[in-house]
Design an enzyme around this catalytic site. Structure first.
Site, PDB file in Angstrom:
ATOM      1  N   GLY A 244       1.154  -1.030   0.114  1.00  0.00           N
ATOM      2  CA  GLY A 244       0.107   0.221   0.001  1.00  0.00           C
ATOM      3  C   GLY A 244       0.964   1.141   0.005  1.00  0.00           C
ATOM      4  N   SER A 245       0.595   2.356   0.574  1.00  0.00           N
ATOM      5  CA  SER A 245       0.740   3.766   0.202  1.00  0.00           C
ATOM      6  C   SER A 245       0.284   4.447   0.966  1.00  0.00           C
ATOM      7  CB  SER A 245       2.001   3.913  -1.187  1.00  0.00           C
ATOM      8  OG  SER A 245       2.278   2.662  -1.748  1.00  0.00           O
TER       9      SER A 245
END
Length: 817
Positions: A244-245
């Site tokens: 993710g980020s």
């Protein structure tokens, strides 16, 4: 195939021509004097094919300077290999379909078959060597040469040891530009053909030419009864817990100054080929980017230049679609398409593995393909979805939008060359980015968010009309778009000037602003609460749906920063308060519910009704600890682990929120723990007791600081790690609970974190930290130094300009061949 060392034939020809001219111009006559003939001239020094200068600065960041693309790749690979050669080499093995032959228990024969098919020499020639610009091939060729130089100098028996080492491994070999192409293509297929490997290799055609397509009368009902959890778990695609980020792009209107700001924080794996590596790459006057990239890639994929910075976050977009095929009952290798029959073709590949007796054996596998792509068998998800035909008498196949996509390197180079967001957006139009959003800001105060990635061109109208029948509807509802494969009206469309079958730049969601945009892995819909993006194909993402708690914290803290109500000073962002968002490590979910949880647990008259023995006093102690907890996941926070285990046990309780989700207020809803509901109160008590029992069983004290529970151990030293589960907060770290230790096996989360802005000087004002450090070699000076910095809430002042670089210099070297 293009040569692996572009330019070599030309330079060789030049040398031969020079020698011929020298010979032709010499005087071979004796002039009648019979004297001693003059000595032939010495041959000219050969011109190096590759030449680069490398300066290493603090925390092991190499700065590579070269005058051509091949030399840039050469210098960069040589510097990278000194810290992580084995990481890249192992991925070269996987991308070549050789893991079962060489990597033991880590090998995967099904994946090998897929990469033998999709990374064949023919395909890499076509989509890389023949399609990419010459400078991209030069870059890859130089990178391969730099890797090979390091191997020759070091020797296989002197390579790194440790968990990610490969000392003495038989699979270590020299690589070529084709290996770079295969590795990049494998990364591109991470959200499509890669995860589908077990299903495309599970296909077994029927014996005989006649099919019995009669299905049980209740087959449609049985398939309709399949639940989402079973199907999603069975397909097992990468989730935001594994990749993710978070990212912010801040424009001048949301800043305290006149320039933009960029904050980027990919949540990528801490081990393996998806580890980031920091570098500064300069090629003549054309390219000058500092940032980071992944193992085996020869160019920075996130970073900044003199005037612009960008990051990526994993997108919600779909990269493939299933199609349901109607079979010919008289020939199982034919299917109906627009009223006519089409043939299912076969293609056989070979891979090697180690047999039971330890010998190497060759294994063949035959893929079956429709004109869309491979046939798949989902029988491991449910027996109803397996077989030829499946439980409803059909077959599933899929089309992969990234299958012929190796445009990424050209695009990332163009992005790095851009001087402002206008030029940057032009670079995005190449549509080579496979599965991530892009967030960017520039010196001039502009900010940008866009899901400008490869997405199948399926319009809203097609989505409404091409999903037919029980199986297609069910898989689509579960997140895997499936359409009618018998109707050409359901084929993907195309946009002018864009690769076939995908949406073009103008058809994709984007936000161009002087305010701010952000993303934390939910869809494009919420990129700024005041400018919701709507009206796009469902294949890009969903609109008007509840957002994750991490996404909500991302926007909540931004809105409070703009209002100046977060305790960080005057309204608006600056480089200091932007960086504070990481290390304050506040837990948004706890801010919403922890006080109510404490009130419920303190209101329990007797824990004897819920537990016995030592559990009674432990629950009371845990309740007191939670009451005094700072609602954060900093290394000195006490009580964070109690809330983490509580939320894992409680989240998903029916009717848990008092205020439901409202699409008109996606940042602040749902909210407020519904303690007025007796069932919810009981669920709080039960989950709290479960959390305490789980920690007690793992021998974790209730009052231990977070940094002593969540840590990264390197060479016998433990470094406390800020952050908690991205499932309920912004600063994300993921680890299972290990008995007697805590959350000590971190596998993904905060990684390469950068914060960038600009002032009146030519040099970007940039900071970064790499949580797990630059090197996987336990003997390296840069195996743990950046991890220690992260543990201490520190930042690297990124030395972009030459004077700053020289001030941080550790050593330098010039390399050529």
């Amino acid at each position: 195939m293009k040569p692996n060392l572009p330019g070599a034939p030309l330079r060789l020809a030049s040398l031969l021509l020079s020698s011929a001219l020298l010979f032709a111009c010499s005087d071979s006559s004796d002039h009648g004097g019979g004297g001693t003939p003059p000595e032939p001239p010495e041959p000219p020094e050969p011109t190096p094919l590759y030449q680069a200068d490398i300066v290493w600065t603090e925390y092991g960041i190499p700065h590579i300077t070269a005058q051509d693309w091949g030399s840039l790749g050469y210098g960069y690979a040589y510097a990278y290999a000194q810290e992580n050669y084995c990481v890249a080499m192992k991925e070269f093995v996987r991308a070549a379909g050789e893991s079962a032959r060489y990597l033991g228990d880590e090998g995967d024969l099904n994946e090998d078959f897929v990469y033998k098919l999709f990374n064949s020499d023919e395909r890499i020639d076509r989509i890389f060597f023949e399609a990419a610009p010459e400078y991209v091939v030069d870059l890859a060729s130089g990178y391969a040469a730099g890797m090979n130089r390091y191997l020759r100098e070091t020797g296989v028996d002197n390579l790194a040891e440790g968990e990610e080492g490969c000392r003495g491994a038989e699979w270590v070999r020299e690589v070529s530009a084709a290996d770079i192409g295969r590795l990049l293509h494998k990364a591109v297929l991470r959200a499509s053909s890669g995860p589908l490997a077990d299903f495309s290799t599970a296909v077994t055609p029927p014996e005989g030419l006649v099919l019995n397509l009669e299905t049980p009368a209740d087959s449609e009902q049985l398939i309709a009864a399949l639940d989402r959890e079973t199907v999603v778990a069975g397909l097992n695609f990468p989730t935001h817990e594994t990749m993710g980020s978070n990212a912010y792009a801040v424009g001048a209107d949301a800043a305290q100054g006149n320039s933009g700001l960029l904050f980027g924080n990919p949540h990528f794996p801490w081990q393996g080929n998806l580890r980031w590596f920091m570098s500064h790459l300069t090629m003549g006057d054309e390219y000058d980017v500092m940032g980071a990239t992944l193992a085996g890639l020869p160019i920075n994929t996130i970073g900044f230049n003199q005037n612009l910075a960008w990051s990526h976050t994993v997108s919600t977009g779909t990269r493939f679609t299933f199609y349901e095929l109607e079979l010919n009952p008289d020939n199982p290798l034919e299917y109906l398409y627009d009223g006519e029959l089409r043939e299912i073709t076969a293609e056989t590949v070979s891979a090697e593995r180690i047999g039971a007796d330890g010998s190497v054996e060759t294994v063949d596998f035959t893929f079956y393909l429709s004109h869309f792509g491979p046939i798949v068998d989902l029988g491991t998800v449910s027996p109803l979805l397996g077989g030829w035909p499946n439980g409803v008498g059909t077959l599933l196949t899929y089309r992969d939008a990234n299958l012929d996509n190796l445009r990424g390197m050209e695009q990332w180079i163009a992005m790095g060359r851009a001087d402002n967001l206008g030029e940057f957006k032009e670079a995005l139009g190449a549509l080579g980015i496979p599965w991530v959003n892009t967030i960017a800001a520039d010196r001039f105060g502009d900010a940008f968010y866009g899901d400008i990635s490869v997405v199948p061109h399926v319009t809203v109208n097609q989505y409404s009309n091409c999903i037919r029948g029980t199986l297609q509807t069910l898989l689509t509802d579960f997140g895997y778009v499936t359409m009618d494969g018998s109707d050409s009206a359901c084929e993907w469309g195309s946009d002018e000037g864009t690769a076939e079958g995908i949406f073009g730049y103008d058809s994709l969601p984007k936000l161009e602003t002087r305010n701010y945009g952000a993303n934390a892995n939910d869809s494009y819909w919420l990129s700024n609460p005041d400018q919701l993006l709507t009206g796009f194909s469902p294949l890009i993402g969903r609109e008007e749906v509840e957002q994750s708690l991490r996404t909500r914290q991302t926007f909540d803290q931004a809105e409070r920063r703009l209002a100046g109500t977060d305790g960080l000073g005057d309204p608006g962002f600056n480089i200091d308060n932007l960086r504070t968002l990481l290390y304050q490590a506040t837990n948004y979910t706890a801010q919403q519910v922890a006080d109510d949880v404490v009130a419920v647990c303190q209101g329990v008259e007797s824990w004897a009704d819920y537990t016995s023995g030592d559990g009674i006093s432990l629950n009371e102690l845990a309740c007191d600890v939670l009451a005094n907890w700072d609602r954060a996941y900093r290394v000195d926070s006490v009580g964070a682990h109690i809330f983490y285990e509580f939320w894992n046990a409680f989240n998903g309780t029916e009717n848990q929120w008092a205020v439901p989700f409202n699409p008109a207020d996606p940042v602040n809803t749902p909210r407020q723990l519904n303690v007025a509901d007796a069932a919810v109160r009981d669920a709080v008590i039960g989950a709290f007791s479960t959390a305490v029992s789980r920690l007690a069983d793992a021998a974790i004290p209730m009052d231990r600081p977070w940094g002593e529970i969540q840590y990264d151990e390197k060479n016998g030293e433990r470094y406390g790690i800020h952050g908690g589960s991205g499932g309920f907060m912004f600063s994300a770290i993921y680890s299972p609970l290990v008995e007697g230790e805590g959350y000590s096996e971190i596998f993904t989360g905060n990684s390469y974190i950068q914060a960038v802005t600009w002032d009146e000087s030519d040099c970007p004002d940039a900071y970064a930290v790499l949580t797990y450090s630059q090197s996987t070699d336990p003997t390296s000076d840069h195996y743990a130094d950046s991890t220690e910095l992260y543990s201490q809430s520190g930042w690297i002042d990124m030395p972009y300009c030459e004077s700053d670089r020289d001030a941080q210099e550790l050593r330098r070297e010039s390399v050529e061949e």
